[in-house]
Design an enzyme around this catalytic site. Structure first.
Site, short mmCIF file in Angstrom:
data_model
loop_
_atom_site.label_atom_id
_atom_site.label_comp_id
_atom_site.label_asym_id
_atom_site.label_seq_id
_atom_site.Cartn_x
_atom_site.Cartn_y
_atom_site.Cartn_z
CB SER A 298 -40.77 -2.38 -48.61
OG SER A 298 -40.32 -2.22 -47.28
CG HIS A 349 -44.80 -0.34 -49.97
ND1 HIS A 349 -45.35 0.02 -48.76
CD2 HIS A 349 -43.49 -0.56 -49.72
CE1 HIS A 349 -44.42 0.03 -47.83
NE2 HIS A 349 -43.29 -0.32 -48.39
#
Length: 520
Positions: A298, A349
């Site tokens: 991610s 993220h």
């Protein structure tokens, strides 16, 4: 102005604005009688509509203005320029025979100002210079358009054909240049990454389970206690692991589209650097702000978002005409989910997003000017940022949440009746700062199950110390006391357990047995 001369003026204007000033053709009618241009040379952007038609009466001009207003709304929406001013320039052989001046605007010597304005300006042969000179000033043109005197052109139709070819050639070149920005490279490394991620997932599943925390840690998940012990390689290995099929599927789908787009734009070499830096930034940010076990691509995938935002910064109008709003909306949704869903590692993220943006600034876009100062500044910010996160991660006091993984592993080993391994990991959890009654309770049970009752006793007491109403700990402590001959204290402990959970038959059976042995 004859009809042929009118057509010539139309194409002379288009030729100058497109080929010499660099405006972009938004739409050109099949009849070659109307063109919409976007003046995107610099902000504030404006929209220019040029058409050629004969206007015998003012009602025809009024009708044209109403139709243009409706078209202007559609063009603004298409270009994402809802606040842009629109200038409608009508090239006509003659002005209407009746009164028409109140329907049009005079060209201004400076900017028109305002937002969402629409101005209509009439251009005839007699007003070429008086109209175009102030417009050239207002539009900040490099030079005045060249209008050849009709008497000097022997074949006006040939000149019209030549200008038309030049305009369309310039527009085709612009389209091809813009298209080439998206197709610089091929997604070779993206497919290699997908193959590596899928291969690693299959290997993890074969050796255990991708949802088993023990297997994930074994194969290199980000696990802060082990990183503190020197296993820095987990910053990279975690990028190739995924927790469950859904996690794998979502990240693989995102990598296929986002990674493919970024690799096509930046090329394979630059993409490798962007992906690696973003992945490292995401892992380090996760290490600094999240002590839980984590894995997944991610962070690197959010780095692809960062790379696309950097492309948008360099090619703002092209970005928003194509994928810009979709990228921003998807990014906002994903970041919002990260703040709303506790299981999502938003630190990774955001770290990956920022890392991907600055990595893109370091490598820069292909065929872009080489700005050494800007690239060195981006490199400095990236290195300092990663270093600062690492220092913070290594030096901040642990809240114990990272060691919860040890507790979970210990519980799994206990359920499998591997008490030595369970004891090892539960002890690591306690040493890591975990203060949970369940951990001490399980630790006591690992000794009790092997008849090491004296060793079990203090752990049950610690569990009760953490929660005075923890009935199972009172019961197990009563068992320890009973089996070691401490009947009186066993009686007190079991009575406390029964008072906390009077419906538990197991508690009551032990109480009755103790009372039979010590009826007092």
């Amino acid at each position: 102005m004859s009809l042929l001369t009118q057509q010539l003026r139309f194409w002379e204007l288009l030729y100058h604005l497109v080929n010499k000033e660099g405006m972009r053709v938004v739409h050109l009618s099949k009849s070659d009688r109307e063109a919409w241009l976007e003046d995107d040379r610099k902000e504030p952007y404006q929209i220019i509509r040029i058409c050629r038609k004969d206007l015998d009466w003012s009602r025809e001009l009024r009708s044209d203005i109403k139709e243009t207003e409706q078209k202007a709304k559609q063009v603004r929406k298409k270009l994402g320029l809802r606040q842009a001013n629109v200038i409608s320039l009508i090239v006509s052989t003659y002005p209407p025979v009746d009164s028409w001046e109140e329907l049009t605007d005079r060209p201004l010597p400076l900017t028109a100002g305002g937002k969402q304005q629409m101005r209509t300006i009439l251009l005839t042969e007699d007003t070429l210079q008086t109209v175009m000179f102030p417009l050239a000033t207002e539009w900040k043109l490099k030079e005045m358009p060249d209008f050849l005197p009709p008497g000097m052109i022997e074949e006006e139709d040939e000149m019209v054909r030549m200008l038309r070819r030049q305009v369309k050639k310039a527009e085709d070149k612009r389209i091809e240049d813009e298209r080439s920005l998206f197709l610089y490279g091929k997604p070779v490394f993206t497919f290699l990454l997908l193959a590596a991620i899928l291969g690693m997932f299959a290997l993890v599943e074969r050796e255990g389970s991708s949802t088993d925390i023990r297997t994930l840690i074994k194969f290199g998940a980000k696990f802060n206690p082990l990183i503190h012990d020197g296993e820095w390689w987990r910053f990279f290995s975690a990028m190739f692991l995924h927790i469950g099929f859904l996690h794998l599927f979502m990240n693989s789908l995102a990598l296929f589209y986002l990674g493919g787009a970024v690799e096509r734009i930046f090329g394979t070499g630059r993409f490798i650097i962007i992906y690696a830096v973003a992945g490292l930034s995401g892992s380090v940010a996760s290490f600094a702000f999240n002590e839980q076990v984590s894995a997944g691509a991610s962070g690197a995938i959010f780095g692809c978002f960062g790379a696309l935002l950097y492309f948008g910064l360099k090619h703002k109008r092209l970005f928003f005409r194509t994928m810009g709003m979709n990228v921003i909306v998807i990014l906002i949704i994903n970041l919002s989910l990260g703040f709303l869903v506790p299981m999502i590692d938003n630190g990774a993220h955001i770290g990956g997003l920022v890392g991907g943006f600055f990595a893109s600034a370091i490598v820069n876009l292909p065929r872009s000017s080489f700005n050494t100062g800007r690239r060195l500044a981006a490199l400095g910010i990236t290195v300092i940022g990663i270093f600062a996160l690492m220092v913070y991660g290594y030096t901040k006091p642990s809240d114990g949440s990272g060691s919860l993984a040890y507790a979970q592993i210990g519980q799994e080993y206990f359920q499998e009746e591997e008490y030595d391994e369970a004891r090892r990991y539960l002890t690591l959890a306690v040493e890591g700062g975990v203060q949970m009654k369940e951990v001490y309770f399980l630790l006591g049970n690992t000794y009790a199950m092997e008849d090491q009752l004296d060793e079990a006793e203090p752990y049950f007491k610690k569990a009760i110390e953490l929660d005075q109403d923890f009935a199972p700990a009172h019961y197990n402590l009563a068992l320890v006391y009973y089996q070691t001959g401490k009947i009186e204290v066993a009686k007190d402990s079991v009575e406390r357990a029964v008072s906390l959970d009077p419906d538990n038959s197991q508690f009551r059976e032990l109480q009755e047995e103790i009372e039979r042995r010590n009826p007092s």
